[in-house]
Design a protein around this motif. Structure first.
Motif, mmCIF file in Angstrom:
data_model
loop_
_atom_site.group_PDB
_atom_site.id
_atom_site.type_symbol
_atom_site.label_atom_id
_atom_site.label_comp_id
_atom_site.label_asym_id
_atom_site.label_seq_id
_atom_site.Cartn_x
_atom_site.Cartn_y
_atom_site.Cartn_z
ATOM 1 N N ALA A 163 9.484 0.918 0.497
ATOM 2 C CA ALA A 163 8.117 1.015 1.003
ATOM 3 C C ALA A 163 7.981 0.425 2.400
ATOM 4 N N PHE A 164 9.086 0.272 3.108
ATOM 5 C CA PHE A 164 9.064 -0.432 4.390
ATOM 6 C C PHE A 164 8.744 0.455 5.597
ATOM 7 N N GLY A 165 8.408 1.702 5.373
ATOM 8 C CA GLY A 165 8.056 2.572 6.492
ATOM 9 C C GLY A 165 6.630 2.347 6.953
ATOM 10 N N THR B 151 5.417 7.306 5.857
ATOM 11 C CA THR B 151 5.438 7.361 4.388
ATOM 12 C C THR B 151 4.605 8.530 3.889
ATOM 13 N N ASP B 152 3.422 8.727 4.452
ATOM 14 C CA ASP B 152 2.574 9.842 4.050
ATOM 15 C C ASP B 152 3.257 11.179 4.324
ATOM 16 N N GLU B 153 3.911 11.269 5.488
ATOM 17 C CA GLU B 153 4.592 12.514 5.836
ATOM 18 C C GLU B 153 5.763 12.764 4.897
ATOM 19 N N ALA B 154 6.512 11.718 4.583
ATOM 20 C CA ALA B 154 7.647 11.868 3.674
ATOM 21 C C ALA B 154 7.183 12.313 2.297
ATOM 22 N N LEU B 155 6.111 11.725 1.804
ATOM 23 C CA LEU B 155 5.598 12.099 0.489
ATOM 24 C C LEU B 155 5.088 13.538 0.480
ATOM 25 N N SER B 156 4.474 13.945 1.584
ATOM 26 C CA SER B 156 4.011 15.330 1.691
ATOM 27 C C SER B 156 5.188 16.300 1.639
ATOM 28 N N ARG B 157 6.279 15.941 2.308
ATOM 29 C CA ARG B 157 7.480 16.792 2.289
ATOM 30 C C ARG B 157 8.093 16.843 0.889
ATOM 31 N N GLY C 268 9.146 0.125 -10.912
ATOM 32 C CA GLY C 268 9.047 -0.816 -9.804
ATOM 33 C C GLY C 268 7.802 -0.547 -8.975
ATOM 34 N N GLY C 269 7.796 -1.055 -7.749
ATOM 35 C CA GLY C 269 6.723 -0.759 -6.817
ATOM 36 C C GLY C 269 5.436 -1.520 -7.028
ATOM 37 N N GLU C 270 5.329 -2.308 -8.098
ATOM 38 C CA GLU C 270 4.087 -3.041 -8.355
ATOM 39 C C GLU C 270 4.189 -4.507 -7.934
ATOM 40 N N ASN C 271 5.381 -5.064 -8.015
ATOM 41 C CA ASN C 271 5.615 -6.446 -7.594
ATOM 42 C C ASN C 271 6.800 -6.544 -6.642
ATOM 43 N N ALA C 272 7.172 -5.413 -6.059
ATOM 44 C CA ALA C 272 8.319 -5.354 -5.157
ATOM 45 C C ALA C 272 8.188 -4.125 -4.271
ATOM 46 N N PRO C 273 8.847 -4.120 -3.124
ATOM 47 C CA PRO C 273 8.735 -2.988 -2.190
ATOM 48 C C PRO C 273 9.697 -1.850 -2.499
ATOM 49 N N GLN D 271 0.847 -1.201 0.000
ATOM 50 C CA GLN D 271 0.000 0.000 0.000
ATOM 51 C C GLN D 271 0.878 1.246 0.000
ATOM 52 N N ASN D 272 1.971 1.194 0.769
ATOM 53 C CA ASN D 272 2.924 2.303 0.745
ATOM 54 C C ASN D 272 3.502 2.489 -0.651
ATOM 55 N N ALA D 273 3.880 1.373 -1.281
ATOM 56 C CA ALA D 273 4.473 1.442 -2.615
ATOM 57 C C ALA D 273 3.500 2.083 -3.609
ATOM 58 N N LYS D 274 2.243 1.726 -3.515
ATOM 59 C CA LYS D 274 1.245 2.290 -4.421
ATOM 60 C C LYS D 274 1.114 3.796 -4.222
ATOM 61 N N LYS D 275 1.095 4.230 -2.951
ATOM 62 C CA LYS D 275 1.023 5.667 -2.662
ATOM 63 C C LYS D 275 2.241 6.391 -3.215
ATOM 64 N N MET D 276 3.403 5.781 -3.073
ATOM 65 C CA MET D 276 4.632 6.408 -3.536
ATOM 66 C C MET D 276 4.623 6.561 -5.050
#
Length: 419
Positions: A399-401, A406-412, A340-345, A322-327
């Motif tokens: 995506a291991f956070g 993860t949301d905060e990092a993406l916002s930054r 990446g991010g679809e079948n790997a973290p 779910q983190n990977a998808k958001k990223m």
């Protein structure tokens, strides 16, 4: 006079992640109030699942009794775990292995580094580029890699994987003795199709080559058409050794457990042409140099194959994905080129063209992007060049956070990108 193994002196001064840690620590000293979020080093953050914790408690209680105490265990692993591996990781995919072909270890990193001891120092090796650094560094230590020339080792055949070739490694035009493959790939997060993997198996069989296949992230594959094991390809038993890990699958980075598959059909030649079974050699090597994985860790690993364990581990993997998808969604919306991010973290992102470097020189630079993101958004990524020459111009996110971090990092990152 004792003489040092001078091949060690050829290694870079620091391991990639040690360099990152130093730079991050320097930043923290200079900015003690900054809240740094790491999306760089691939350590997990979610707690062990309840089935694993319960199994460890039970195993510890057993060890506290005279009847249940266990000393040295079998170097290749207890049968209870190896049988669970066969029944759950391979039989459902139509792969038939013997229990003696499974070697339990303390994590895939150890065996992917040590496996090269089975082959002569003058074998040629081929690697996808970028690549997990341990593969090359372990070969440097024995003298197999040669010397560094323009960022590349002279005796290593590099197979670049980048956006221009769709991250598909090309079959070498020359013969290579040993090939390292990692899928799902670390660091790019990309996968290999069954058709492409079949090409590599056919190449190895035709050229009497070995494939060292790192499947540490196979549990993250979402696409049912993507192979989880090289042994899904006919003939792979005769040319491939496969590595598995529970570190990212079940959060075992602090528990330490994984396993390696060395088929009995797999052989290599002596100079006189005699064929030697590598299964026997690896068994001998492990009995000599490895004391076995702890009983408690192996009981913990066994628990992930229970119905409850499977469900709980899948929930954790889904959490990270779910983190990977958001990223992916956020970074693409900001105009970044990501893979990446679809079948790997892992998310593999190209540094924007024209990225500003100090002194006014325009160039793409993974380390420069790393530093600007750290100082500008207090977010840590991994510079792609640390994984090999073809990694220059890219950075890796993991995506291991936690969801919150993860949301905060993406916002930054979004705020920093729009400045």
């Amino acid at each position: 006079m004792a003489l040092v193994n001078e091949h060690f002196l050829k290694l870079p001064n620091n391991y990639l992640f040690a360099d990152i840690a130093k730079k991050v620590n320097t930043f923290k000293v200079m900015h003690p109030k900054a809240d740094v979020i790491s999306l760089g080093i691939g350590d997990v953050t979610q707690p062990l699942c309840p089935a694993v914790v319960e199994a460890m408690h039970k195993a510890a209680d057993e060890m506290g009794t005279a009847e249940g105490f266990r000393g040295y265990g079998p170097e290749q692993g207890y049968d209870f775990l190896r049988e669970a591996i066969l029944k759950n990781d391979f039989l459902p995919r139509g792969i038939h292995l013997d229990i003696d072909e499974i070697f339990v270890n303390d994590g895939a990193k150890s065996d992917t580094g040590n496996i090269q001891e089975l082959i002569r120092w003058d074998n040629s090796i081929g690697v996808t580029d970028p690549i997990y650094p341990v593969y090359i560094d372990s070969n440097v230590m024995i003298g197999r890699a040669g010397t560094v020339e323009d960022g590349k080792w002279s005796n290593v055949i590099y197979m670049p994987c980048n956006a221009e070739n769709g991250f598909v490694p090309q079959i070498p035009k020359r013969r290579v003795d040993v090939i390292y493959l990692c899928y799902p790939n670390n660091p790019t997060g990309m996968v290999i199709t069954r058709e492409e993997l079949r090409k590599w198996v056919n190449y190895a069989l035709h050229n009497d080559a070995l494939i060292f296949y790192d499947a540490a992230y196979q549990a993250y594959i979402q696409d049912e058409s993507i192979p989880h094991s090289i042994y899904e390809i006919r003939g792979a038993r005769k040319c491939a050794i496969e590595f598995h890990s529970y570190s990212k699958t079940a959060g075992f980075t602090g528990i330490r457990c994984g396993y390696t598959v060395v088929p009995k059909d797999l052989t290599a030649a002596t100079l006189t042409g005699e064929r030697i079974a590598l299964n026997n050699l690896w068994y001998r090597r492990q009995c000599t140099k490895f004391n076995g994985t702890s009983y408690i860790s192996q009981r913990a690993a066994e628990a992930i194959y229970t119905p409850e364990g499977k469900q709980q581990v899948k929930a954790t993997i889904d959490y990270y994905m779910q983190n990977a998808k958001k990223m992916l969604t956020t970074l693409r919306s900001l105009g970044y080129e990501v893979y990446g991010g679809e079948n790997a973290p892992y998310i593999w992102m190209r540094v924007p063209d024209g990225f500003q470097k100090e002194g006014g020189t325009l160039q793409t630079s993974s380390w420069r992007f790393f530093e600007n993101l750290l100082y500008g958004a207090n977010v840590v990524c991994t510079p792609g060049v640390g994984f090999g020459p073809a990694g220059e111009g890219y950075v890796r996110f993991t995506a291991f956070g936690s969801h919150e971090k993860t949301d905060e990092a993406l916002s930054r990152i979004e705020a920093w990108s729009k400045k």
